[in-house]
Write an enzyme that holds these catalytic residues in place. Sequence first.
Site, mmCIF file in Angstrom:
data_model
loop_
_atom_site.group_PDB
_atom_site.id
_atom_site.type_symbol
_atom_site.label_atom_id
_atom_site.label_comp_id
_atom_site.label_asym_id
_atom_site.label_seq_id
_atom_site.Cartn_x
_atom_site.Cartn_y
_atom_site.Cartn_z
ATOM 1 N N GLN A 1 20.833 -35.084 -19.551
ATOM 2 C CA GLN A 1 20.710 -34.981 -18.098
ATOM 3 C C GLN A 1 21.950 -34.311 -17.533
ATOM 4 O OE1 GLN A 1 22.714 -37.312 -15.935
ATOM 5 N NE2 GLN A 1 22.140 -36.019 -14.197
ATOM 6 N N SER B 1 23.195 -39.271 -20.117
ATOM 7 C CA SER B 1 23.657 -38.872 -18.782
ATOM 8 C C SER B 1 24.943 -38.045 -18.885
ATOM 9 C CB SER B 1 23.944 -40.126 -17.953
ATOM 10 O OG SER B 1 24.688 -39.810 -16.797
ATOM 11 N N ARG C 1 26.547 -47.230 -1.091
ATOM 12 C CA ARG C 1 26.255 -48.520 -1.726
ATOM 13 C C ARG C 1 27.375 -49.485 -1.343
ATOM 14 N NH1 ARG C 1 25.139 -45.601 -7.456
ATOM 15 N NH2 ARG C 1 23.178 -44.579 -6.925
ATOM 16 N N HIS D 1 14.886 -42.078 -7.907
ATOM 17 C CA HIS D 1 16.177 -42.483 -8.480
ATOM 18 C C HIS D 1 16.300 -44.018 -8.456
ATOM 19 C CE1 HIS D 1 19.960 -40.238 -9.614
ATOM 20 N NE2 HIS D 1 20.391 -41.471 -9.692
ATOM 21 N N TYR E 1 24.327 -33.145 -14.423
ATOM 22 C CA TYR E 1 24.845 -33.033 -13.066
ATOM 23 C C TYR E 1 25.727 -31.799 -13.080
ATOM 24 C CZ TYR E 1 23.557 -37.778 -11.413
ATOM 25 O OH TYR E 1 22.887 -38.892 -10.994
ATOM 26 N N THR F 1 19.167 -33.044 -12.699
ATOM 27 C CA THR F 1 18.919 -33.981 -11.599
ATOM 28 C C THR F 1 19.183 -33.277 -10.271
ATOM 29 O OG1 THR F 1 19.460 -35.862 -12.975
ATOM 30 C CG2 THR F 1 19.625 -36.204 -10.606
ATOM 31 N N ARG G 1 18.079 -45.925 -5.521
ATOM 32 C CA ARG G 1 19.534 -46.069 -5.534
ATOM 33 C C ARG G 1 20.254 -45.063 -4.657
ATOM 34 N NH1 ARG G 1 21.755 -48.498 -9.730
ATOM 35 N NH2 ARG G 1 23.390 -46.971 -10.093
ATOM 36 N N LYS H 1 14.614 -33.451 -12.297
ATOM 37 C CA LYS H 1 14.459 -34.888 -12.024
ATOM 38 C C LYS H 1 14.774 -35.183 -10.561
ATOM 39 C CE LYS H 1 16.176 -39.403 -13.484
ATOM 40 N NZ LYS H 1 17.112 -39.799 -12.448
HETATM 41 C C1 LIG Z 1 22.986 -47.838 -13.580
HETATM 42 C C2 LIG Z 1 22.186 -46.593 -13.346
HETATM 43 C C3 LIG Z 1 22.804 -45.358 -13.509
HETATM 44 C C4 LIG Z 1 22.059 -44.187 -13.315
HETATM 45 N N1 LIG Z 1 22.657 -42.985 -13.583
HETATM 46 C C5 LIG Z 1 21.919 -41.848 -13.494
HETATM 47 C C6 LIG Z 1 22.486 -40.611 -13.891
HETATM 48 O O1 LIG Z 1 23.613 -40.530 -14.349
HETATM 49 N N2 LIG Z 1 21.709 -39.500 -13.751
HETATM 50 C C7 LIG Z 1 20.430 -39.552 -13.266
HETATM 51 O O2 LIG Z 1 19.770 -38.523 -13.156
HETATM 52 N N3 LIG Z 1 19.863 -40.725 -12.915
HETATM 53 C C8 LIG Z 1 20.580 -41.878 -13.025
HETATM 54 N N4 LIG Z 1 19.996 -43.071 -12.713
HETATM 55 C C9 LIG Z 1 18.593 -43.122 -12.260
HETATM 56 C C10 LIG Z 1 17.659 -43.301 -13.451
HETATM 57 O O3 LIG Z 1 17.677 -42.174 -14.285
HETATM 58 C C11 LIG Z 1 16.202 -43.552 -13.016
HETATM 59 O O4 LIG Z 1 15.770 -42.516 -12.180
HETATM 60 C C12 LIG Z 1 16.001 -44.881 -12.294
HETATM 61 O O5 LIG Z 1 16.875 -45.865 -12.795
HETATM 62 C C13 LIG Z 1 14.555 -45.331 -12.468
HETATM 63 O O6 LIG Z 1 14.312 -46.531 -11.825
HETATM 64 P P1 LIG Z 1 14.319 -47.956 -12.586
HETATM 65 O O7 LIG Z 1 15.761 -48.285 -12.844
HETATM 66 O O8 LIG Z 1 13.715 -48.859 -11.584
HETATM 67 O O9 LIG Z 1 13.530 -47.809 -13.862
HETATM 68 C C14 LIG Z 1 20.711 -44.256 -12.904
HETATM 69 C C15 LIG Z 1 20.123 -45.510 -12.727
HETATM 70 C C16 LIG Z 1 20.835 -46.665 -12.960
HETATM 71 C C17 LIG Z 1 20.147 -47.984 -12.809
#
Ligand SMILES: Cc1cc2nc3c(=O)[nH]c(=O)nc-3n(C[C@H](O)[C@H](O)[C@H](O)COP(=O)(O)O)c2cc1C
Length: 379
Positions: free
Chosen positions: A128, A106, A165, A279, A130, A156, A282, A255
Site C-alpha cells: 500500500q 502499509s 482523532r 477507511h 502513501y 490509497t 477513521r 483504495k
Molecule cells: C490501525 C489501523 C491503521 C491503518 N493504516 C492504514 C494505512 O496505513 N493505509 C491504508 O490505506 N489504510 C489504513 N487503514 C485502513 C484499513 O486499510 C482499512 O481500510 C480499514 O481498517 C477497514 O475497516 P475495518 O478496520 O473495520 O476492517 C488502517 C486501519 C487501522 C485500523
Amino acid sequence: MALLNTDDFRAAARRRLPRGLFDYIDRGTEEELSLARIRAALDGIRLQPRILNGECPVSLETAFLGRRRPTPLVIAPTALAGMVADRGETKLARAASRFGIPFTVSTQSVEPIEDIRRGAPDAELWFQLYVWKDRARTAQLLRRVAECDCETLVLTVDTQMPPKREYNQRNGFGVPFRPTPRNIADILCHPRWLWQVILRPGLRHGMPSYGHYPPEFRSGLMSSTTAEDLRLDPALTWQDLRALRDGWRGRIVLKGVLAAEDALRARAEGVDGIVVSTHGGRNFDCLPTTAEALPRIAGQRGALPELIADSGVRRGSDVLKYIALGALAVQLGRAPLWGLAAGDEGGAAALLEILLAEIQTSMGFLGARRPADLARSDG
Ligand SMILES: Cc1cc2nc3c(=O)[nH]c(=O)nc-3n(C[C@H](O)[C@H](O)[C@H](O)COP(=O)(O)O)c2cc1C
C-alpha cells in the site's frame, strides 16, 4: 475464556494493549458517526437463501486480480501493526499465507517489506502506497517493493489530510511519542506489552520506527523527526496516477473510492482494482458507507475495475454481504490486529479460521455453492 468471535478477540486486545494503542486501532474520527453507520448499514442487509442446492458451499474459492484464490479475503494495510506485536507485520503475513490470503504491507509499517518477505517467503504480499512529498524517495521505495516479489500496488487515495482523532490527543498517542503522565501510566499498566513489543526487541535492534523511511529519517517512533519530505502528499491528481501506471509493471488498486464516476475513470486510466472503502470510519465522518457506495458503483454500465470492499467486517456474514453487493473480495483491517494482539501469529490465524468457518456456515444456510452465487434479499 475461549475466543469465539471477532468481538472476543477485540476484548482480549483491549486487555493486552495500552489504551492509547487500542483506541488508535479501534476508534473512528470526530463524532465517530461513520463508524456507527458502517455497522448499522451492514446489520441492515439481509441475504437471500436458496434451497435444495446440494452440497453448500462447495468451496470458498474465487478469482480476482488475475489469480484464482482459495478465499475472498485480503488483509488490509494497517500502519504500525508492528506496535501490536514484535514483528507484527511478518506474523500477520504468515498467518494470512496459511490460508492463501494476500497481506497488504502499509507504507507506514514498522517492519520494512524486505524483512516481511524474508520472514514470510510464501506470502502473497501487496504493497500500500502513501505518496510522499519527495517523489524521488517515493520512486526509490517502489523499486524496493518491486524487488520483494510484490506485484500488486494499492494506492490509497482517501487520506488527503491528517484525520482529526481527538482521543489520540487525549491519550497522548502520536508519532513522535511525547511522554505525558497519562501515557506513561498507560504503558506501565501493560508490562507484558512493554517487555514483549518495546523493551526486548529494543535491546536487540533498537526502538520501533517506520520501516520504510530512509535510514537518515528513521529516528524511532519515540523521538521527533523532521521528515517534511516524507509527509503524505495532500495534492495528488489523476496525472500522478498516470505516472504511477507508467512506472509500475504490476497491478494497481486504488483504495478509498466511493463515487461511481471515479471508479469508471480509474478503469479508463488502467487501474485494475478499487477498494470501495471508508477507511474503517477513521478518516472523515461524513462519508457514504461502503454498503451504500458499493451497489451504486457495481451497478454502473461500462468497464469497471475489479471491486474489493472494506470497512466494518466483523463476521463471516459481513464478508458475504459485501460480495452480494458486488465485491469480488473483502478486506479486513482491525480484526486481524485484534487476533495478533490476543495471541500473536497463532491468534491472527485463529481469528481468520473463525471468520472462514463463519463464511462456510453462512453459505451453507444460503444454499450458495460458491461466493459468486450470493444475492441480496432486501430492497
Ligand atoms: C490501525 C489501523 C491503521 C491503518 N493504516 C492504514 C494505512 O496505513 N493505509 C491504508 O490505506 N489504510 C489504513 N487503514 C485502513 C484499513 O486499510 C482499512 O481500510 C480499514 O481498517 C477497514 O475497516 P475495518 O478496520 O473495520 O476492517 C488502517 C486501519 C487501522 C485500523
